[in-house]
Design a protein around this motif. Sequence first.
Motif, PDB file in Angstrom:
ATOM      1  N   LEU A  44       0.823  -1.209   0.000  1.00 54.11           N
ATOM      2  CA  LEU A  44       0.000   0.000   0.000  1.00 54.11           C
ATOM      3  C   LEU A  44       0.857   1.260   0.000  1.00 54.11           C
ATOM      4  N   GLY A  45       1.971   1.236   0.725  1.00 57.07           N
ATOM      5  CA  GLY A  45       2.874   2.386   0.705  1.00 57.07           C
ATOM      6  C   GLY A  45       3.461   2.604  -0.673  1.00 57.07           C
ATOM      7  N   LEU A  47       2.065   1.759  -3.494  1.00 55.70           N
ATOM      8  CA  LEU A  47       1.011   2.281  -4.361  1.00 55.70           C
ATOM      9  C   LEU A  47       0.753   3.765  -4.105  1.00 55.70           C
ATOM     10  N   TYR A  48       0.768   4.156  -2.839  1.00 54.28           N
ATOM     11  CA  TYR A  48       0.486   5.552  -2.509  1.00 54.28           C
ATOM     12  C   TYR A  48       1.639   6.462  -2.900  1.00 54.28           C
ATOM     13  N   TYR A  49       2.840   6.110  -2.465  1.00 58.65           N
ATOM     14  CA  TYR A  49       3.993   6.970  -2.711  1.00 58.65           C
ATOM     15  C   TYR A  49       4.608   6.762  -4.087  1.00 58.65           C
ATOM     16  N   HIS A  52       3.854   9.637  -6.423  1.00 59.84           N
ATOM     17  CA  HIS A  52       4.574  10.849  -6.022  1.00 59.84           C
ATOM     18  C   HIS A  52       6.052  10.759  -6.418  1.00 59.84           C
TER      19      HIS A  52
END
Length: 73
Positions: A44-45, A47-49, A52
Amino acid sequence: MADRDENHDESAEAKHPAENSGASLPATPGERVWLYCKGTCEVLGGLYYGGHIAHWVWLQVQDLANPLVQHWS
């Protein structure tokens, strides 16, 4: 005769005291849950970061490439 059988069994165990000593112990239920949660958090990290970080890399590439492209134009 019974003494011989007992001695034979004990000597066989003495020759191979721990056949399974190299194998890892099975994970405890708490460890298994932690490993599952740790992997989930990493995915999940990412995918989120990931977006960015990819955007930041794209901006860095543009900063480096723009002077070269303007030089050739």
